[in-house]
Every structure is written in structure tokens, then in C-alpha cells.
Motif scaffolding. Structure first.
Motif, mmCIF file in Angstrom:
data_model
loop_
_atom_site.group_PDB
_atom_site.id
_atom_site.type_symbol
_atom_site.label_atom_id
_atom_site.label_comp_id
_atom_site.label_asym_id
_atom_site.label_seq_id
_atom_site.Cartn_x
_atom_site.Cartn_y
_atom_site.Cartn_z
ATOM 1 N N ARG A 50 16.476 21.104 -14.089
ATOM 2 C CA ARG A 50 16.229 20.198 -15.211
ATOM 3 C C ARG A 50 17.534 19.614 -15.748
ATOM 4 N NH1 ARG A 50 12.220 24.188 -16.144
ATOM 5 N NH2 ARG A 50 13.553 25.304 -17.616
ATOM 6 N N LEU A 51 18.584 20.435 -15.832
ATOM 7 C CA LEU A 51 19.873 19.950 -16.324
ATOM 8 C C LEU A 51 20.484 18.927 -15.369
ATOM 9 C CD1 LEU A 51 21.434 23.302 -17.593
ATOM 10 C CD2 LEU A 51 20.683 21.381 -18.987
ATOM 11 N N LEU A 52 20.463 19.219 -14.085
ATOM 12 C CA LEU A 52 21.037 18.309 -13.101
ATOM 13 C C LEU A 52 20.250 17.004 -13.029
ATOM 14 C CD1 LEU A 52 21.879 20.818 -10.225
ATOM 15 C CD2 LEU A 52 23.504 19.653 -11.745
ATOM 16 N N SER A 53 18.939 17.104 -13.067
ATOM 17 C CA SER A 53 18.105 15.900 -13.017
ATOM 18 C C SER A 53 18.327 15.022 -14.239
ATOM 19 C CB SER A 53 16.632 16.279 -12.922
ATOM 20 O OG SER A 53 16.365 16.883 -11.686
ATOM 21 N N ALA A 54 18.500 15.660 -15.388
ATOM 22 C CA ALA A 54 18.713 14.909 -16.623
ATOM 23 C C ALA A 54 19.999 14.097 -16.581
ATOM 24 C CB ALA A 54 18.733 15.857 -17.824
ATOM 25 N N ARG A 55 20.990 14.571 -15.841
ATOM 26 C CA ARG A 55 22.246 13.812 -15.758
ATOM 27 C C ARG A 55 22.264 12.841 -14.575
ATOM 28 N NH1 ARG A 55 27.265 17.699 -13.908
ATOM 29 N NH2 ARG A 55 26.825 17.524 -11.680
ATOM 30 N N GLY A 56 21.140 12.773 -13.849
ATOM 31 C CA GLY A 56 21.002 11.773 -12.801
ATOM 32 C C GLY A 56 21.260 12.251 -11.389
ATOM 33 N N ASP A 57 21.445 13.546 -11.200
ATOM 34 C CA ASP A 57 21.672 14.083 -9.855
ATOM 35 C C ASP A 57 20.365 14.197 -9.082
ATOM 36 O OD1 ASP A 57 24.272 14.323 -10.635
ATOM 37 O OD2 ASP A 57 24.267 16.496 -10.790
ATOM 38 N N ASN A 58 20.454 14.171 -7.770
ATOM 39 C CA ASN A 58 19.308 14.427 -6.899
ATOM 40 C C ASN A 58 19.281 15.915 -6.584
ATOM 41 O OD1 ASN A 58 18.590 11.697 -6.663
ATOM 42 N ND2 ASN A 58 20.126 11.408 -5.085
ATOM 43 N N VAL A 59 18.135 16.540 -6.769
ATOM 44 C CA VAL A 59 18.020 17.981 -6.557
ATOM 45 C C VAL A 59 16.912 18.253 -5.547
ATOM 46 C CG1 VAL A 59 17.613 20.223 -7.651
ATOM 47 C CG2 VAL A 59 18.744 18.407 -8.937
ATOM 48 N N THR A 60 17.213 19.125 -4.594
ATOM 49 C CA THR A 60 16.223 19.618 -3.648
ATOM 50 C C THR A 60 16.078 21.108 -3.890
ATOM 51 O OG1 THR A 60 16.840 17.970 -2.002
ATOM 52 C CG2 THR A 60 15.651 19.897 -1.207
ATOM 53 N N GLY A 61 14.853 21.560 -4.084
ATOM 54 C CA GLY A 61 14.593 22.980 -4.318
ATOM 55 C C GLY A 61 13.908 23.605 -3.127
ATOM 56 N N LEU A 62 14.508 24.654 -2.578
ATOM 57 C CA LEU A 62 13.913 25.374 -1.456
ATOM 58 C C LEU A 62 12.980 26.452 -1.992
ATOM 59 C CD1 LEU A 62 17.092 25.859 0.771
ATOM 60 C CD2 LEU A 62 15.448 23.971 0.785
ATOM 61 N N ILE A 63 11.744 26.432 -1.533
ATOM 62 C CA ILE A 63 10.740 27.390 -1.988
ATOM 63 C C ILE A 63 9.983 27.946 -0.792
ATOM 64 C CG2 ILE A 63 10.441 26.443 -4.294
ATOM 65 C CD1 ILE A 63 8.037 24.854 -3.249
ATOM 66 N N ARG A 64 9.347 29.089 -0.971
ATOM 67 C CA ARG A 64 8.507 29.680 0.080
ATOM 68 C C ARG A 64 7.040 29.415 -0.157
ATOM 69 N NH1 ARG A 64 10.070 35.747 0.032
ATOM 70 N NH2 ARG A 64 10.405 35.247 -2.139
ATOM 71 N N ASN A 65 6.652 29.319 -1.416
ATOM 72 C CA ASN A 65 5.243 29.169 -1.767
ATOM 73 C C ASN A 65 4.930 27.697 -2.047
ATOM 74 O OD1 ASN A 65 2.715 29.203 -2.923
ATOM 75 N ND2 ASN A 65 3.108 30.999 -4.197
ATOM 76 N N PRO A 66 4.096 27.065 -1.220
ATOM 77 C CA PRO A 66 3.785 25.656 -1.442
ATOM 78 C C PRO A 66 3.083 25.382 -2.772
ATOM 79 C CG PRO A 66 2.528 26.534 0.422
ATOM 80 C CD PRO A 66 3.443 27.609 -0.044
ATOM 81 N N ASP A 67 2.487 26.393 -3.377
ATOM 82 C CA ASP A 67 1.836 26.217 -4.673
ATOM 83 C C ASP A 67 2.844 25.910 -5.789
ATOM 84 O OD1 ASP A 67 -0.617 26.742 -3.502
ATOM 85 O OD2 ASP A 67 -0.591 28.862 -4.047
ATOM 86 N N HIS A 68 4.126 26.164 -5.569
ATOM 87 C CA HIS A 68 5.165 25.928 -6.573
ATOM 88 C C HIS A 68 5.741 24.514 -6.512
ATOM 89 C CE1 HIS A 68 6.050 30.546 -6.657
ATOM 90 N NE2 HIS A 68 4.945 30.222 -7.311
ATOM 91 N N ALA A 69 5.327 23.739 -5.535
ATOM 92 C CA ALA A 69 5.900 22.403 -5.331
ATOM 93 C C ALA A 69 5.710 21.496 -6.547
ATOM 94 C CB ALA A 69 5.306 21.765 -4.083
#
Length: 50
Positions: free
Chosen positions: A18-37
Motif C-alpha cells: 500500500r505504501l509503495l503503490s501510494a507513491r506510484g511504484d509498481n508492485v508485484t506480490g508473490l502468493i501461493r493461494n489464488p484466493d488472495h489475489a
């Protein structure tokens, strides 16, 4: 800047996303559970299921 966060659905990772996105950065989050997407998208990250 483009940042990739492993464990993207963790408490610290979601706060950081949330902090990085708010300042305009692109963020990719690696997850195992597709329900968290949707949570990551709401925080401003692009989820990748590994």
C-alpha cells in the motif's frame, strides 16, 4: 520503481504494498493461494501465484 514482494499476502507485505503503490511504484506480490489475489489487487499490487 518495480518491486516484487515474496509472501505478498503477509501483514508487513500488504502494508508495504500500500505504501509503495501510494507513491506510484509498481508492485508485484508473490502468493501461493489464488484466493488472495483480489486482496493484493485492492492494495495496488499485481498478484502472481507461485
Amino acid at each position: 520503481m518495480h518491486t516484487v514482494i515474496a509472501g505478498g499476502h503477509g501483514k508487513i507485505a500488504r502494508r508495504l504494498t500500500r505504501l509503495l503503490s501510494a507513491r506510484g511504484d509498481n508492485v508485484t506480490g508473490l502468493i501461493r493461494n489464488p484466493d488472495h489475489a483480489d486482496d493484493l489487487r485492492a492494495d495496488g499490487a499485481e498478484p502472481v501465484v507461485c
